[in-house]
Design a protein around this motif. Structure first.
Motif, short mmCIF file in Angstrom:
data_model
loop_
_atom_site.label_atom_id
_atom_site.label_comp_id
_atom_site.label_asym_id
_atom_site.label_seq_id
_atom_site.Cartn_x
_atom_site.Cartn_y
_atom_site.Cartn_z
N SER A 226 5.28 -29.03 44.09
CA SER A 226 4.98 -28.05 43.04
C SER A 226 6.23 -27.40 42.48
O SER A 226 6.17 -26.29 41.97
N ILE A 227 7.35 -28.08 42.58
CA ILE A 227 8.62 -27.49 42.15
C ILE A 227 8.54 -26.94 40.72
O ILE A 227 8.92 -25.81 40.46
N ASN A 228 8.04 -27.73 39.81
CA ASN A 228 8.06 -27.35 38.39
C ASN A 228 6.98 -26.36 38.00
O ASN A 228 7.00 -25.83 36.89
N SER A 229 6.02 -26.10 38.90
CA SER A 229 4.94 -25.15 38.57
C SER A 229 4.80 -24.08 39.64
O SER A 229 3.77 -23.42 39.75
N ALA A 230 5.86 -23.90 40.43
CA ALA A 230 5.79 -22.99 41.58
C ALA A 230 5.67 -21.53 41.14
O ALA A 230 6.25 -21.11 40.14
N SER A 231 4.91 -20.76 41.93
CA SER A 231 4.78 -19.32 41.71
C SER A 231 5.76 -18.57 42.60
O SER A 231 6.35 -19.14 43.53
N ASP A 232 5.93 -17.29 42.33
CA ASP A 232 6.77 -16.46 43.19
C ASP A 232 6.28 -16.51 44.63
O ASP A 232 7.08 -16.58 45.57
N GLU A 233 4.94 -16.44 44.80
CA GLU A 233 4.36 -16.40 46.14
C GLU A 233 4.67 -17.67 46.93
O GLU A 233 4.97 -17.61 48.12
N LEU A 234 4.59 -18.82 46.25
CA LEU A 234 4.86 -20.08 46.94
C LEU A 234 6.33 -20.19 47.33
O LEU A 234 6.65 -20.61 48.45
N VAL A 235 7.23 -19.80 46.43
CA VAL A 235 8.66 -19.84 46.76
C VAL A 235 8.96 -18.92 47.92
O VAL A 235 9.72 -19.28 48.84
N LEU A 236 8.35 -17.73 47.93
CA LEU A 236 8.56 -16.79 49.03
C LEU A 236 8.06 -17.38 50.35
O LEU A 236 8.75 -17.32 51.38
N SER A 237 6.86 -17.98 50.33
CA SER A 237 6.32 -18.60 51.54
C SER A 237 7.26 -19.70 52.04
O SER A 237 7.51 -19.82 53.24
N PHE A 238 7.78 -20.50 51.12
CA PHE A 238 8.70 -21.57 51.49
C PHE A 238 9.97 -21.00 52.13
O PHE A 238 10.42 -21.47 53.19
N PHE A 261 17.29 -27.70 48.23
CA PHE A 261 18.23 -28.07 47.18
C PHE A 261 17.51 -28.49 45.90
O PHE A 261 17.96 -28.20 44.79
N LYS A 262 16.37 -29.15 46.07
CA LYS A 262 15.57 -29.55 44.92
C LYS A 262 15.07 -28.33 44.15
O LYS A 262 15.08 -28.29 42.92
N LEU A 263 14.66 -27.31 44.90
CA LEU A 263 14.17 -26.07 44.29
C LEU A 263 15.30 -25.37 43.52
O LEU A 263 15.11 -24.96 42.37
N ILE A 264 16.46 -25.22 44.16
CA ILE A 264 17.56 -24.52 43.51
C ILE A 264 18.04 -25.27 42.28
O ILE A 264 18.38 -24.67 41.26
N GLN A 265 18.06 -26.58 42.36
CA GLN A 265 18.54 -27.39 41.23
C GLN A 265 17.58 -27.31 40.05
O GLN A 265 18.01 -27.19 38.90
N ASN A 266 16.28 -27.37 40.31
CA ASN A 266 15.28 -27.42 39.24
C ASN A 266 14.77 -26.05 38.80
O ASN A 266 14.29 -25.90 37.68
N GLN A 267 14.83 -25.08 39.72
CA GLN A 267 14.28 -23.75 39.41
C GLN A 267 15.27 -22.67 39.87
O GLN A 267 14.93 -21.79 40.67
N THR A 268 16.48 -22.72 39.33
CA THR A 268 17.54 -21.81 39.77
C THR A 268 17.16 -20.35 39.55
O THR A 268 17.33 -19.51 40.44
N VAL A 269 16.65 -20.03 38.37
CA VAL A 269 16.31 -18.64 38.04
C VAL A 269 15.22 -18.11 38.97
O VAL A 269 15.31 -17.00 39.50
N LEU A 270 14.18 -18.93 39.18
CA LEU A 270 13.07 -18.52 40.05
C LEU A 270 13.55 -18.32 41.48
O LEU A 270 13.21 -17.33 42.14
N PHE A 271 14.34 -19.26 41.97
CA PHE A 271 14.89 -19.15 43.33
C PHE A 271 15.68 -17.86 43.50
O PHE A 271 15.50 -17.11 44.46
#
Length: 333
Positions: A226-238, A261-271
């Motif tokens: 769900s990298i490209n559609s991840a919510s704040d809650e999912l990133v926090l859980s991860f 690394f996949k998360l930071i590369q594709n969703q830097t702002v969200l991370f």
């Protein structure tokens, strides 16, 4: 008692189908099929008792076979009830089954069951807790399908959640081990009957029980998919899955490192946003260790570094992340 029943039977009795199916098994569909006299009974001194099922309750005439056995009489059937003094329960028929009636010890459940709105609120509060859902989401649940309506639009367990527009969206739900799954629904209005019915759709979201987040591969899998559609809650859980206790868990370590690394590369702002906002809830040092030690070479570390440099993180946190990425670049060169 005038009705010749033992005085031990007098009072309120709640069926365990209510507590077992809803609170122990965490499903409601079974309870929806209970009817008059299957949910609770209230016995007094007269020859009628108060009884209820999923949609209605009222007085029912009965007669006593002996002091521990009575038979309710309705327009459509007769039902036999037996009191077992040894185990302190009333059951339907001649022998105990999986569903029996037990005392309403504190006299609260009986009053709740008789009030549709109170019952909805009670069940929502008991089932949907902060262990799974964010409090903000829980506060938006305004409906749960209990089979209370004259026409029940759901053939599956469903809840209604108020969205940002103030509209109610309906979702199917299931608890599976330590995961709460929410499913999308579709609706169909029937012109002839005037009723709307709902069908269960595709999986919408998964929520993992919070205390089981550490080293949780399920959360990592959901994050990865769900990298490209991840919510704040999912990133926090991860991010909460990382911990020192995970270092010997090979399956988790490799998969979580790749996904991070996949998360930071594709969703830097969200991370960066989630990391800064919930820094006190995350083991930051463990995440920095991961960033210093990439396990896969298909990662654009320079792109990640550039994204972090452009972020609006506070200087201290940004410096720590950049230092970790610089060490990773050194190792990969």
């Amino acid at each position: 008692m005038d009705n010749e029943l033992s005085s031990e039977l007098k009072g309120d009795w709640i069926s365990t189908i209510f507590t077992d199916s809803i609170f122990d098994k965490r499903e409601i569909a079974i309870w929806k099929h209970t009817f008059y006299g299957d949910l609770f009974i209230s016995i007094n001194d007269s020859d009628t008792l108060l009884a209820g099922g999923n949609m209605d309750f009222g007085e029912i005439l009965f007669y006593s076979e002996d002091e521990n056995t009575f038979v309710t009489v309705s327009d459509w059937s007769e039902t036999k009830y037996t009191y077992s003094k040894g185990i302190g329960v009333i059951y339907i028929g001649d022998r105990p089954s999986s569903s029996v009636f037990k005392r309403d010890a504190d006299s609260t459940q009986m009053s709740i069951i008789k009030d549709e709105n109170a019952l909805m609120s009670y069940v929502i509060k008991r089932l949907f807790t902060g262990d799974y859902l964010p409090q903000k989401t829980i506060s938006k649940i305004n409906y749960i399908s209990l089979g209370l309506e004259t026409y029940t639009p759901f053939s599956f367990d469903a809840i209604g959640i108020e969205n940002e527009k103030g509209e109610t969206e309906y979702f199917g739900w299931k608890f599976i081990d330590d995961t709460l799954e929410l499913y999308k629904t579709t609706s169909l209005y029937d012109d002839d009957s005037g009723f709307t019915s709902y069908q269960l759709g595709k999986l919408h979201r998964k929520f993992i029980k919070k205390e089981n987040l550490k080293c949780n591969v399920k959360v990592v899998l959901e994050m990865n998919e769900s990298i490209n559609s991840a919510s704040d809650e999912l990133v926090l859980s991860f991010l909460k899955t990382f911990g020192e206790e995970c270092k010997n868990n090979v399956e988790y370590s490799e998969f979580s490192n790749e996904t991070l690394f996949k998360l930071i590369q594709n969703q830097t702002v969200l991370f960066c946003k989630v990391l800064e906002k919930y820094r006190n809830e995350i083991e930051l040092n463990e995440i920095l260790k991961e960033l210093k030690n990439p396990l896969h070479d298909l990662i654009d570390l320079n792109k990640i570094k550039e994204g972090i440099m452009k972020s609006e993180l506070n200087k201290e946190l940004k410096a720590k992340l950049l230092d970790a990425i610089d060490k990773a670049i050194e190792k990969m060169n």
